[in-house]
Design an enzyme around this catalytic site. Structure first.
Site, PDB file in Angstrom:
ATOM      1  N   HIS A  21       0.855  -1.179   0.000  1.00 39.89           N
ATOM      2  CA  HIS A  21       0.000   0.000   0.000  1.00 39.89           C
ATOM      3  C   HIS A  21       0.898   1.237   0.000  1.00 39.89           C
ATOM      4  O   HIS A  21       2.071   1.169   0.397  1.00 39.89           O
ATOM      5  CB  HIS A  21      -0.900   0.004   1.234  1.00 39.89           C
ATOM      6  CG  HIS A  21      -2.018  -0.992   1.157  1.00 39.89           C
ATOM      7  ND1 HIS A  21      -2.447  -1.690   2.251  1.00 39.89           N
ATOM      8  CD2 HIS A  21      -2.793  -1.386   0.119  1.00 39.89           C
ATOM      9  CE1 HIS A  21      -3.447  -2.478   1.890  1.00 39.89           C
ATOM     10  NE2 HIS A  21      -3.667  -2.318   0.604  1.00 39.89           N
ATOM     11  N   LYS A  25       5.097   1.566   0.966  1.00 37.32           N
ATOM     12  CA  LYS A  25       6.061   1.401  -0.131  1.00 37.32           C
ATOM     13  C   LYS A  25       7.505   1.651   0.324  1.00 37.32           C
ATOM     14  O   LYS A  25       8.397   0.862   0.001  1.00 37.32           O
ATOM     15  CB  LYS A  25       5.685   2.277  -1.317  1.00 37.32           C
ATOM     16  CG  LYS A  25       4.471   1.749  -2.081  1.00 37.32           C
ATOM     17  CD  LYS A  25       4.158   2.603  -3.274  1.00 37.32           C
ATOM     18  CE  LYS A  25       2.852   2.306  -3.965  1.00 37.32           C
ATOM     19  NZ  LYS A  25       2.199   1.042  -3.810  1.00 37.32           N
ATOM     20  N   THR A  47       2.797  -5.167  -8.300  1.00 38.77           N
ATOM     21  CA  THR A  47       1.808  -4.253  -8.840  1.00 38.77           C
ATOM     22  C   THR A  47       2.507  -2.960  -9.246  1.00 38.77           C
ATOM     23  O   THR A  47       3.554  -2.601  -8.698  1.00 38.77           O
ATOM     24  CB  THR A  47       0.683  -4.002  -7.820  1.00 38.77           C
ATOM     25  OG1 THR A  47       1.252  -3.634  -6.567  1.00 38.77           O
ATOM     26  CG2 THR A  47      -0.177  -5.250  -7.639  1.00 38.77           C
ATOM     27  N   GLY A  48       1.928  -2.271 -10.212  1.00 41.42           N
ATOM     28  CA  GLY A  48       2.480  -1.130 -10.922  1.00 41.42           C
ATOM     29  C   GLY A  48       3.488  -0.246 -10.250  1.00 41.42           C
ATOM     30  O   GLY A  48       4.697  -0.347 -10.500  1.00 41.42           O
ATOM     31  N   THR A  49       3.033   0.654  -9.426  1.00 39.85           N
ATOM     32  CA  THR A  49       3.912   1.651  -8.820  1.00 39.85           C
ATOM     33  C   THR A  49       4.951   0.986  -7.930  1.00 39.85           C
ATOM     34  O   THR A  49       6.130   1.358  -7.957  1.00 39.85           O
ATOM     35  CB  THR A  49       3.083   2.667  -7.991  1.00 39.85           C
ATOM     36  OG1 THR A  49       2.017   3.146  -8.790  1.00 39.85           O
ATOM     37  CG2 THR A  49       3.940   3.821  -7.523  1.00 39.85           C
ATOM     38  N   THR A  50       4.533   0.004  -7.158  1.00 35.38           N
ATOM     39  CA  THR A  50       5.458  -0.685  -6.255  1.00 35.38           C
ATOM     40  C   THR A  50       6.585  -1.335  -7.050  1.00 35.38           C
ATOM     41  O   THR A  50       7.762  -1.188  -6.706  1.00 35.38           O
ATOM     42  CB  THR A  50       4.709  -1.740  -5.418  1.00 35.38           C
ATOM     43  OG1 THR A  50       3.648  -1.101  -4.692  1.00 35.38           O
ATOM     44  CG2 THR A  50       5.636  -2.431  -4.443  1.00 35.38           C
ATOM     45  N   SER A  67      -1.380  -1.217 -11.488  1.00 32.13           N
ATOM     46  CA  SER A  67      -1.492  -0.727 -10.125  1.00 32.13           C
ATOM     47  C   SER A  67      -2.622  -1.492  -9.433  1.00 32.13           C
ATOM     48  O   SER A  67      -3.592  -1.899 -10.083  1.00 32.13           O
ATOM     49  CB  SER A  67      -1.797   0.771 -10.161  1.00 32.13           C
ATOM     50  OG  SER A  67      -2.016   1.264  -8.872  1.00 32.13           O
ATOM     51  N   GLY A  68      -2.497  -1.694  -8.122  1.00 34.70           N
ATOM     52  CA  GLY A  68      -3.514  -2.438  -7.372  1.00 34.70           C
ATOM     53  C   GLY A  68      -4.936  -1.970  -7.621  1.00 34.70           C
ATOM     54  O   GLY A  68      -5.805  -2.774  -7.993  1.00 34.70           O
ATOM     55  N   ASP A  73      -3.965  -6.291  -8.323  1.00 32.00           N
ATOM     56  CA  ASP A  73      -4.164  -7.350  -7.331  1.00 32.00           C
ATOM     57  C   ASP A  73      -4.820  -8.568  -7.982  1.00 32.00           C
ATOM     58  O   ASP A  73      -4.453  -9.705  -7.716  1.00 32.00           O
ATOM     59  CB  ASP A  73      -5.022  -6.851  -6.160  1.00 32.00           C
ATOM     60  CG  ASP A  73      -4.363  -5.710  -5.396  1.00 32.00           C
ATOM     61  OD1 ASP A  73      -3.131  -5.746  -5.221  1.00 32.00           O
ATOM     62  OD2 ASP A  73      -5.083  -4.783  -4.988  1.00 32.00           O
ATOM     63  N   ASP A  93      -1.020  -1.588   4.796  1.00 34.36           N
ATOM     64  CA  ASP A  93      -1.092  -0.485   5.753  1.00 34.36           C
ATOM     65  C   ASP A  93      -2.291  -0.712   6.658  1.00 34.36           C
ATOM     66  O   ASP A  93      -3.435  -0.554   6.223  1.00 34.36           O
ATOM     67  CB  ASP A  93      -1.222   0.839   5.001  1.00 34.36           C
ATOM     68  CG  ASP A  93      -1.189   2.048   5.914  1.00 34.36           C
ATOM     69  OD1 ASP A  93      -1.328   1.880   7.150  1.00 34.36           O
ATOM     70  OD2 ASP A  93      -1.022   3.163   5.401  1.00 34.36           O
ATOM     71  N   HIS A 100      -9.601  -0.021  -2.615  1.00 31.28           N
ATOM     72  CA  HIS A 100      -9.688  -1.293  -3.335  1.00 31.28           C
ATOM     73  C   HIS A 100      -9.559  -2.482  -2.378  1.00 31.28           C
ATOM     74  O   HIS A 100      -9.082  -3.551  -2.746  1.00 31.28           O
ATOM     75  CB  HIS A 100      -8.636  -1.353  -4.451  1.00 31.28           C
ATOM     76  CG  HIS A 100      -7.221  -1.351  -3.964  1.00 31.28           C
ATOM     77  ND1 HIS A 100      -6.640  -0.273  -3.352  1.00 31.28           N
ATOM     78  CD2 HIS A 100      -6.269  -2.301  -4.018  1.00 31.28           C
ATOM     79  CE1 HIS A 100      -5.399  -0.572  -3.029  1.00 31.28           C
ATOM     80  NE2 HIS A 100      -5.149  -1.805  -3.428  1.00 31.28           N
ATOM     81  N   ASP A 103     -10.475  -5.981  -3.492  1.00 29.94           N
ATOM     82  CA  ASP A 103      -9.468  -6.604  -4.358  1.00 29.94           C
ATOM     83  C   ASP A 103      -8.385  -7.272  -3.511  1.00 29.94           C
ATOM     84  O   ASP A 103      -7.924  -8.374  -3.819  1.00 29.94           O
ATOM     85  CB  ASP A 103      -8.802  -5.568  -5.265  1.00 29.94           C
ATOM     86  CG  ASP A 103      -9.800  -4.802  -6.113  1.00 29.94           C
ATOM     87  OD1 ASP A 103     -10.865  -5.359  -6.409  1.00 29.94           O
ATOM     88  OD2 ASP A 103      -9.507  -3.647  -6.468  1.00 29.94           O
ATOM     89  N   ARG A 109      -7.519 -14.250  -0.279  1.00 33.56           N
ATOM     90  CA  ARG A 109      -8.319 -15.472  -0.327  1.00 33.56           C
ATOM     91  C   ARG A 109      -7.743 -16.464  -1.329  1.00 33.56           C
ATOM     92  O   ARG A 109      -7.583 -17.643  -1.032  1.00 33.56           O
ATOM     93  CB  ARG A 109      -9.777 -15.162  -0.680  1.00 33.56           C
ATOM     94  CG  ARG A 109     -10.632 -16.401  -0.739  1.00 33.56           C
ATOM     95  CD  ARG A 109     -12.055 -16.101  -1.237  1.00 33.56           C
ATOM     96  NE  ARG A 109     -12.749 -17.337  -1.463  1.00 33.56           N
ATOM     97  CZ  ARG A 109     -12.601 -18.117  -2.540  1.00 33.56           C
ATOM     98  NH1 ARG A 109     -11.783 -17.767  -3.507  1.00 33.56           N
ATOM     99  NH2 ARG A 109     -13.259 -19.248  -2.654  1.00 33.56           N
TER     100      ARG A 109
END
Length: 157
Positions: A21, A25, A47-50, A67-68, A73, A93, A100, A103, A109
């Site tokens: 989150h 990051k 995921t994208g930014t991370t 991105s999530g 996700d 976080d 989201h 997601d 799960r």
């Protein structure tokens, strides 16, 4: 032999998903930097930014998905279903509501359904990647979903 379960094998080189989150990051990037020698032996995605931030700041190759909040996700979850993700490191976080959140819950799960190790904290991630199992093949059993689908289809006729 019981065919309710099938054996899956995680290879010596693991496919590791890295997710965080926004507020977490910096902590994940620092964790990746601190564990660069171990992570460099494995295949990384995120995921994208991370993913982009980790790659830029650590020089580790990280394949980026969306991105999530834009479906990343779900993309990671789909890769778990396809058998292409072995471990998930997700620094979430706990103090900030996430738009989201459904997601994220779906990802957690599906990781549980497919018996995929998932770390939500630095300590758990440390224990996971410093385990003797990180550099060996690992066999684990998951539900035989094909059998369940066949049986369900037969029962619905």
């Amino acid at each position: 032999m019981n065919d309710d379960y099938i054996t899956m094998t995680l290879g010596k080189q693991k496919n590791i998903a890295l997710i965080a989150h926004d507020g977490m990051k910096p902590a994940l990037i620092q964790w990746c930097e601190d564990n660069k020698d171990i992570l460099s032996k494995h295949f990384l995605c995120g995921t994208g930014t991370t993913a982009r931030m980790i790659a830029d700041r650590t020089n580790l190759p990280v394949r980026a998905y969306n991105s999530g909040p834009l479906g990343g996700d779900q993309q990671i979850g789909a890769k778990i279903v396809e058998g292409k993700i072995d471990l998930v490191i997700f620094f979430s976080d706990p103090f900030t509501a996430q738009p989201h959140d459904p997601d994220v819950k779906a990802l957690l799960r599906i990781a549980s359904v497919y018996d995929i190790p998932i770390a939500n904290t630095r300590a758990t991630a440390d224990f996971m990647i410093k385990s003797a199992l990180m550099d060996t093949e690992y066999e684990h059993k998951i539900i035989n979903f094909d059998k369940q689908v066949r049986e369900r289809a037969e029962n619905l006729k």
